[in-house]
Design a protein around this motif. Structure first.
Motif, PDB file in Angstrom:
ATOM      1  N   ILE A   1      19.668   1.929 -19.661  1.00 57.61           N
ATOM      2  CA  ILE A   1      18.509   2.905 -19.442  1.00 57.61           C
ATOM      3  C   ILE A   1      17.605   2.565 -20.967  1.00 57.61           C
ATOM      4  O   ILE A   1      16.575   2.624 -20.831  1.00 57.61           O
ATOM      5  N   ASN A   2      18.567   2.739 -21.980  1.00 61.18           N
ATOM      6  CA  ASN A   2      17.777   3.008 -23.289  1.00 61.18           C
ATOM      7  C   ASN A   2      17.346   1.600 -23.870  1.00 61.18           C
ATOM      8  O   ASN A   2      16.901   1.692 -25.116  1.00 61.18           O
ATOM      9  N   ARG A   3      17.434   0.605 -23.264  1.00 58.54           N
ATOM     10  CA  ARG A   3      17.119  -0.568 -23.945  1.00 58.54           C
ATOM     11  C   ARG A   3      15.712  -0.728 -24.284  1.00 58.54           C
ATOM     12  O   ARG A   3      14.858  -0.191 -23.515  1.00 58.54           O
ATOM     13  N   PRO A   4      15.476  -1.620 -25.251  1.00 57.98           N
ATOM     14  CA  PRO A   4      13.885  -1.744 -25.437  1.00 57.98           C
ATOM     15  C   PRO A   4      13.305  -2.455 -24.365  1.00 57.98           C
ATOM     16  O   PRO A   4      13.860  -3.270 -23.484  1.00 57.98           O
ATOM     17  N   GLY A   5      12.077  -1.566 -23.805  1.00 57.60           N
ATOM     18  CA  GLY A   5      11.422  -1.944 -22.651  1.00 57.60           C
ATOM     19  C   GLY A   5      12.186  -1.585 -21.334  1.00 57.60           C
ATOM     20  O   GLY A   5      12.212  -2.173 -20.384  1.00 57.60           O
ATOM     21  N   GLY A   6      13.207  -0.730 -21.501  1.00 55.71           N
ATOM     22  CA  GLY A   6      14.039  -0.250 -20.086  1.00 55.71           C
ATOM     23  C   GLY A   6      13.235   0.407 -19.360  1.00 55.71           C
ATOM     24  O   GLY A   6      12.041   0.790 -19.382  1.00 55.71           O
TER      25      GLY A   6
END
Length: 221
Positions: free
Chosen positions: A191-196
């Protein structure tokens, strides 16, 4: 002269850029107190403010009371996400029956916007627009160019966090979900990925739950 399909395509494209217009023109809910069960979704001012906030933020936690229409609001946000090709929405509920209820309600929403989308089992003659089809736990949108968008509902279980690669993730009655902490820990890196993806967690309150912890943490704004 533009064809009906040309007009439909332009209307869908405008809906993709204006979610309030999409809900005002095409949104419907079930109102068990009304003479007719299906009613247009006439948003209250507070629902419009909530909608604006949700659309402006990736991380959203909503403490709700019953009968305020926030579950329907969030499902309309899901529907709006899905009218764009290549999107995935995940809905997570306490039980399989509640997961099925999310899907049933989403099917109601799509059923009552026949101007821009059609049920695969009841296609109008010469229909060339988007269609939707579903199972007990999924709704799939198929666009004229062959692209797809999909809603997938899950009951709460420890391994479901691995399925969190999505444009929108909905935690319904989050405070009462078994394994909520394990699911959040497993899914958070995705969820916390860049652009998530956008997250919407909504629930009535339960003391000592992960939901309460996140909702009351002053560092969460």
């Amino acid at each position: 002269m533009p064809t009906i399909q040309d007009l439909r395509d332009k209307e869908i494209e405008y809906c993709r850029t204006n979610i309030q217009y999409f809900i005002d023109c095409y949104g419907h809910i079930e109102d068990k107190d009304a003479e007719d069960l299906i009613q247009p979704f006439a948003m209250w001012p507070e629902q419009r403010e909530a909608l604006k906030s949700i659309m402006n933020h990736r991380w959203n936690v909503i403490l709700k009371a019953r009968q305020l229409g926030f579950s329907w609001l969030v499902l309309h946000i899901a529907a709006h996400t899905l009218i764009s090709p290549g999107k995935t929405v995940i809905g997570l509920s306490r039980t399989e029956e509640e997961a099925k209820e999310l899907v049933r309600r989403l099917k109601v929403i799509f059923t009552y916007m026949p101007e821009i989308i059609a049920d695969k089992d009841y296609l109008p003659v010469n229909w060339k627009g988007a269609i939707f089809e579903g199972t007990a736990l999924t709704v799939k949108i198929v666009f004229p160019n062959g692209q797809e968008s999909k809603f997938q509902a899950f009951p709460s279980s420890p391994g479901v966090g691995r399925s969190f690669t999505a444009n929108l993730i909905i935690f319904d009655e989050w405070a009462f979900q078994q394994f909520a902490r394990e699911i959040w820990q497993a899914g958070f890196p995705t969820i916390n990925r860049p652009g998530g993806g956008k997250v919407i967690g909504l629930s009535t309150i339960e003391r000592g739950s992960l939901f309460e912890e996140i909702f009351t943490d002053p560092d969460n704004g």
